[in-house]
Design an enzyme around this catalytic site. Structure first.
Site, mmCIF file in Angstrom:
data_model
loop_
_atom_site.group_PDB
_atom_site.id
_atom_site.type_symbol
_atom_site.label_atom_id
_atom_site.label_comp_id
_atom_site.label_asym_id
_atom_site.label_seq_id
_atom_site.Cartn_x
_atom_site.Cartn_y
_atom_site.Cartn_z
ATOM 1 C CB CYS A 68 14.359 72.906 39.403
ATOM 2 S SG CYS A 68 15.630 73.204 38.173
ATOM 3 C CB CYS A 92 16.940 64.848 29.589
ATOM 4 S SG CYS A 92 18.583 64.127 29.428
ATOM 5 C CB SER A 93 12.858 67.150 32.593
ATOM 6 O OG SER A 93 13.942 67.839 33.175
ATOM 7 C CB ILE A 134 13.640 73.831 27.073
ATOM 8 C CG1 ILE A 134 15.146 73.681 27.340
ATOM 9 C CG2 ILE A 134 13.210 75.280 26.969
ATOM 10 C CD1 ILE A 134 15.642 74.325 28.601
ATOM 11 C CG HIS A 161 11.735 71.060 34.927
ATOM 12 N ND1 HIS A 161 10.962 71.584 35.958
ATOM 13 C CD2 HIS A 161 13.017 71.104 35.370
ATOM 14 C CE1 HIS A 161 11.754 71.924 36.966
ATOM 15 N NE2 HIS A 161 13.004 71.645 36.622
#
Lengths: 392, 145
Positions: free
Chosen positions: A88, A211-212, A214, A338
């Site tokens: 990441c 949450c970030s 896909i 992300h």
């Protein structure tokens, strides 16, 4: 003495999310957006090219990607070109790689391009791809993916400091609201704290809005020597300090107390020392909110507030417009999505725009110093501090 | 024309470790596990146990490590109940926990055969062997009976 290095251009693909094209298309469009942002840069003059992408072998069935992406970007590097992959944090590691090349005199003008194609025709493969980012044999093989790792850190912080699910939701709500002012954000719709709390549970204590996601997306920047930067733009944004640190990989071997990210504190302190500034000098920060709790722990490790007070910091507006430091004005990973390798590059672009007073309705008034934090796990952190000409 | 090719087994989509002697120098771990023993490697000269098991000591780089049994119980230091996004082959909800086994060895693992509502920090769990595709085994934990 190392040479001073500046950002002189930056652009992202237009709309992050599900991208109707190939990874190669993303690369081409990110490069175009970057060159379009500064017409004084001639693509033929690019000497270095750093490609940041986490799993093109799996998502695009393509290895040997640095020259492949350079060709797709329309550049012909003749000094340095490579791909970096640090999960990441790849984008920021790519910027640090370009920085070291320029500072050392290997190249004068380098493009860093991050791109990720995460949505693929077989959705089951998406989870399998994400398993490659942990210790696949000893952790991924048990089904462990990112949400649970960070959920464990969140629980540790909540148990140690009394941080609440409402605090986490405040981070998400702030970042979604900021994303609503960002044209490329995957999730441009504001949401309230109550809506975050009521959203679908993912991994306790996280709900889906914590949450970030896909994401397909791309971003590119160009870095230059100080001398060249002054020729190519009226408004260079300089790298003042940077550091990277990690300790352990398998979660068995990272520092014991997951509520306090000591490795980030160390990396940040080294970067602050190099820049000659203190945390209180930072006007705007892009930090890695892969999950809402991450941002709260990062406030503390970056020195924006005392240890254990990250929840209170967001609750009292310390990280919002008008507060001590505006954190994640572009909407963060939670609001923008992300696309792994592109995230760090896009964070840098936001700092670049903020410090040039080009962020439109997201503009942080009179921003002079910006900090970028990108991570690759609880115990792997990358920090870059940027400043306008006047703070040199 | 291009014929459909055989996709019965695709190695890079197989997230379970290879466990046979021809593919994994740590095959002893899986042989021990199959016999009901959760083990790891110890460096006799450093007197350190490591997780995951190693072929070479990361401290002194000795390659003469020995297999040691991990304790029959561990303590939950933290946990999360996952209800979305399982890898193929796994079913939700899943419980993951930080399990501390000795002062040197603790790791994140799956806890099975547990009511998620009964999970708590400090509870005692014990290792359990679970079967995996292609005649392999994996480890997990369950509440101590």
């Amino acid at each position: 003495m190392p040479r001073r290095v500046a950002l002189i251009a930056g652009g992202t693909t237009h709309k992050w999310g599900v991208y109707p094209g190939t990874l190669r298309d993303i690369v081409s469009e990110a490069a175009k957006a970057c060159f379009d942002s500064n017409p004084r840069v001639n693509s033929r003059d690019i000497q270095g090219f750093i490609f940041c992408s986490v799993f093109p072998e799996r998502s695009a069935y393509q290895s040997h990607t640095a020259p492949w992406a350079a060709e797709s970007a329309g550049v012909a590097p003749d000094r340095i070109f490579c791909r970096v992959e640090n999960m990441c944090g790849s984008g920021t590691v790519g910027i640090r790689t370009a920085y070291t090349a320029i500072a050392a005199g290997l190249a004068d003008l380098v493009m860093v391009l991050g791109a990720e194609k995460m949505f693929i025709p077989n959705r089951q493969e998406i989870v399998l791809n994400m398993l490659t980012g942990v210790d696949r044999e000893w952790e991924g093989s048990t089904g462990l993916t990112a949400p649970v790792q960070f959920a464990l850190a969140a629980q540790a912080h909540m148990n140690k400091y009394g941080t609440t699910e409402e605090h986490l939701a405040m981070v998400s709500s702030k970042n979604h609201r900021n994303a609503s002012r960002n044209p490329y954000a995957q999730f441009p719709k504001p949401c309230t704290v109550e809506e975050v709390l009521a959203s679908k549970p993912v991994a306790t204590p996280f709900k889906i809005f914590d949450c970030s996601s896909i994401t397909d997306g791309g971003a590119a920047v160009i870095l230059a020597t100080e001398e060249l930067a002054k020729d190519l733009t009226d408004n260079p944004v300089y790298i003042l300090g940077t550091c990277q640190a990690a300790s352990g990989f398998n979660h068995a071997n990272i520092p014991d107390d997951w509520a306090d990210w000591v490795i980030l504190s160390q990396a940040a302190q080294t970067a602050y020392n190099m820049a000659g500034i203190k945390p209180q000098d930072v006007d705007v920060a892009e930090v890695h909110d892969c999950f809402s709790a991450s941002e709260i722990i990062e406030y503390e490790a970056l020195g924006f507030c005392p240890q254990g007070e990250g929840g209170n910091f967001v609750a009292t507006g310390g990280s919002d417009y008008g507060g001590q430091v505006v954190v994640n004005p572009r909407g963060g990973l939670i609001g923008c999505g992300h696309p792994l390798g592109a995230t760090g590059v896009a964070q840098a672009i936001e700092i670049f725009r903020q410090l040039r007073n080009e962020a439109g309705e997201r503009q942080v008034a009179n921003a002079k110093i910006g900090l970028n934090h990108n991570l690759s796990g609880i115990a792997e952190h990358h920090v870059v501090i940027y400043g306008r000409q006047e703070v040199l | 024309m291009i014929n459909e090719f055989n996709l019965d087994y695709i190695y890079i989509m197989d997230y379970i470790p290879q466990q046979s002697p021809e593919h994994n120098k740590l095959h002893t771990f899986f042989e021990n596990l199959r016999a009901g023993r959760l083990t790891t490697t110890r460096c006799p000269s450093c007197q350190r146990d490591f997780w995951p098991p190693r072929t070479v000591c990361p401290l002194c780089h000795s390659n003469t490590l020995e297999w040691v049994d991990l304790p029959s119980t561990g303590t939950v230091r933290g946990f999360s109940i996952q209800t979305s996004g399982a890898a193929p082959g796994l079913t939700l909800p899943m419980v993951f926990a930080r399990v501390q086994l000795t002062d040197q060895v603790g790791f994140v693992a799956r806890v099975i055969r547990v009511d998620p509502a009964e999970m708590e920090v400090g509870m005692t769990v014990e290792p359990v062997v679970v079967s995996a595709p292609r005649d392999r085994v994996m480890w997990a934990f369950r509440p101590k009976i």
